[in-house]
Design an enzyme around this catalytic site. Structure first.
Site, PDB file in Angstrom:
ATOM      1  N   LYS A  46       0.225  -9.929   8.714  1.00 42.78           N
ATOM      2  CA  LYS A  46       0.477  -8.520   9.009  1.00 42.78           C
ATOM      3  C   LYS A  46      -0.840  -7.987   9.545  1.00 42.78           C
ATOM      4  CE  LYS A  46       1.337  -3.963   6.998  1.00 42.78           C
ATOM      5  NZ  LYS A  46       1.535  -3.171   5.769  1.00 42.78           N
ATOM      6  N   ILE A  88       5.821  -4.565   9.790  1.00 42.54           N
ATOM      7  CA  ILE A  88       5.906  -4.079   8.412  1.00 42.54           C
ATOM      8  C   ILE A  88       5.567  -2.604   8.486  1.00 42.54           C
ATOM      9  CG2 ILE A  88       5.000  -4.258   6.077  1.00 42.54           C
ATOM     10  CD1 ILE A  88       4.640  -7.229   6.506  1.00 42.54           C
ATOM     11  N   TYR A 146     -13.076  -3.848  -1.213  1.00 42.30           N
ATOM     12  CA  TYR A 146     -14.194  -3.356  -2.012  1.00 42.30           C
ATOM     13  C   TYR A 146     -15.349  -4.341  -2.142  1.00 42.30           C
ATOM     14  CZ  TYR A 146     -16.885  -1.130  -5.720  1.00 42.30           C
ATOM     15  OH  TYR A 146     -17.897  -0.565  -6.441  1.00 42.30           O
ATOM     16  N   THR A 149       0.825  -1.209   0.000  1.00 42.51           N
ATOM     17  CA  THR A 149       0.000   0.000   0.000  1.00 42.51           C
ATOM     18  C   THR A 149       0.857   1.256   0.000  1.00 42.51           C
ATOM     19  OG1 THR A 149      -1.643  -1.210   1.303  1.00 42.51           O
ATOM     20  CG2 THR A 149      -1.898   1.171   1.184  1.00 42.51           C
ATOM     21  N   ARG A 154      -8.993  -0.203   5.604  1.00 42.75           N
ATOM     22  CA  ARG A 154      -8.877   0.049   4.166  1.00 42.75           C
ATOM     23  C   ARG A 154      -9.723  -0.911   3.329  1.00 42.75           C
ATOM     24  NH1 ARG A 154      -4.699   3.403   2.339  1.00 42.75           N
ATOM     25  NH2 ARG A 154      -3.250   4.105   3.952  1.00 42.75           N
ATOM     26  N   TYR A 197      -2.450 -10.097   4.937  1.00 47.87           N
ATOM     27  CA  TYR A 197      -2.466  -8.698   5.367  1.00 47.87           C
ATOM     28  C   TYR A 197      -3.890  -8.315   5.715  1.00 47.87           C
ATOM     29  CZ  TYR A 197      -1.783  -3.582   4.936  1.00 47.87           C
ATOM     30  OH  TYR A 197      -1.744  -2.226   5.154  1.00 47.87           O
TER      31      TYR A 197
END
Length: 291
Positions: free
Chosen positions: A160, A202, A106, A43, A137, A132
């Site tokens: 993560k 990370i 999404y 990202t 997000r 992740y």
């Protein structure tokens, strides 16, 4: 397998194109400063704006510079299972050591859909998978139970965790086993995260302060918690400042201060950091002793 300070690398742009020479120099600097692994095309690397060719070349450059000194964990996740598999195979072709695969964004899959997605990817993947989870997000949040289910797959080796919920670390440790690797996705929470069973971060901040972030992680690994707390206090304002505007614009501005000549360009729909954000970054860099 993966531990310590792992920068989620920014992608330098100049004149609308990837600044490949700058990226190569940046990767070498990260390794020299003590970073324990590298994540290109995540990202923070503005991966949604990268073409397939750019993604492949950036991963290849990271691998070529690393030369096996540190692992390269390539950002490969999309909201398409088939598309993610395609990216992982491309990353493997250029020598990546593992793939970071984000929870699909999404399209809001169910827990059953998430389990099926990651299982299909793991079945097809030539690389180990780092899951992740960043629900702020992606909207979707992989549950502890679903993570435990997919963690049984030999290719799914780590998470993560950017949920912002430190309780998840203990819950996932109990559900997935002590050997399952947990990496923080939030710099500001990395101290508590490791205290509860995590083994690294990370990191966005490691782009700008790789040596300090590596020292911070090293202190925790060696159970020097007083030293780690001092470094946390030194770095905390920078962790906050790098998110005073849409990431990674503040991080790229910070890099212009610590690495003169580094381009601050971001790709639309992102724009450069605001003046207020720049002031916050400058103050944080001064607090950390970086300028």
């Amino acid at each position: 397998m993966f531990f310590g300070s792992i920068p989620a690398l920014v992608t330098p742009f100049s004149g609308g194109r990837v600044a490949e020479d700058t990226f190569v120099e940046f990767v070498e600097w990260q390794i020299a400063e003590g970073s324990n692994a590298l994540v290109p095309c995540g990202t923070t690397g503005e991966v949604p704006t990268l073409s397939a060719d750019e993604l492949r070349e950036l991963i290849a450059h990271a691998v070529q510079v690393a030369k096996g000194r540190v692992p390269v964990i390539a950002g490969c996740g999309t909201y398409s299972t088939a598309g993610s598999i395609e990216r992982i195979r491309a990353a493997a072709d250029v020598g990546a050591d593992a793939a970071l695969v984000v929870v699909p964004y999404y399209n809001k899959p169910s827990q059953a859909g998430l389990a099926a997605h990651f299982t299909a990817i793991a079945d097809a993947s030539p690389l180990p998978i780092v899951v992740y989870n960043v629900p702020s997000r992606t909207v979707a949040d992989i549950s502890v139970e679903t993570l435990a289910e997919i963690a049984k797959h030999p290719k799914i080796v780590a998470v993560k965790d950017a949920t912002g919920n430190l309780g998840r670390v203990s819950a996932q440790r109990l559900a997935c086993g002590e050997e399952f690797i947990q990496l923080s996705g939030n710099d500001d929470m990395a101290l508590g995260f490791n205290a509860m069973g995590g083994v690294g971060c990370i990191s966005v901040t490691a782009n700008v302060a790789p040596k300090l972030c590596a020292e911070f992680q090293g202190a925790m690994k060696e159970a020097r918690w007083d030293d780690a707390l001092k470094l946390q206090d030194r770095l905390y304002p920078l962790h906050a400042a790098l998110f005073t505007d849409a990431s990674p614009a503040p991080t790229k501005y910070a890099l212009t201060r610590v690495r003169p000549g580094f381009p601050a360009d971001v790709r639309l729909p992102l724009v450069e950091a605001s003046d207020a954000s720049k002031r916050a970054v400058d103050a944080a860099l001064e607090h950390a002793g970086l300028i």
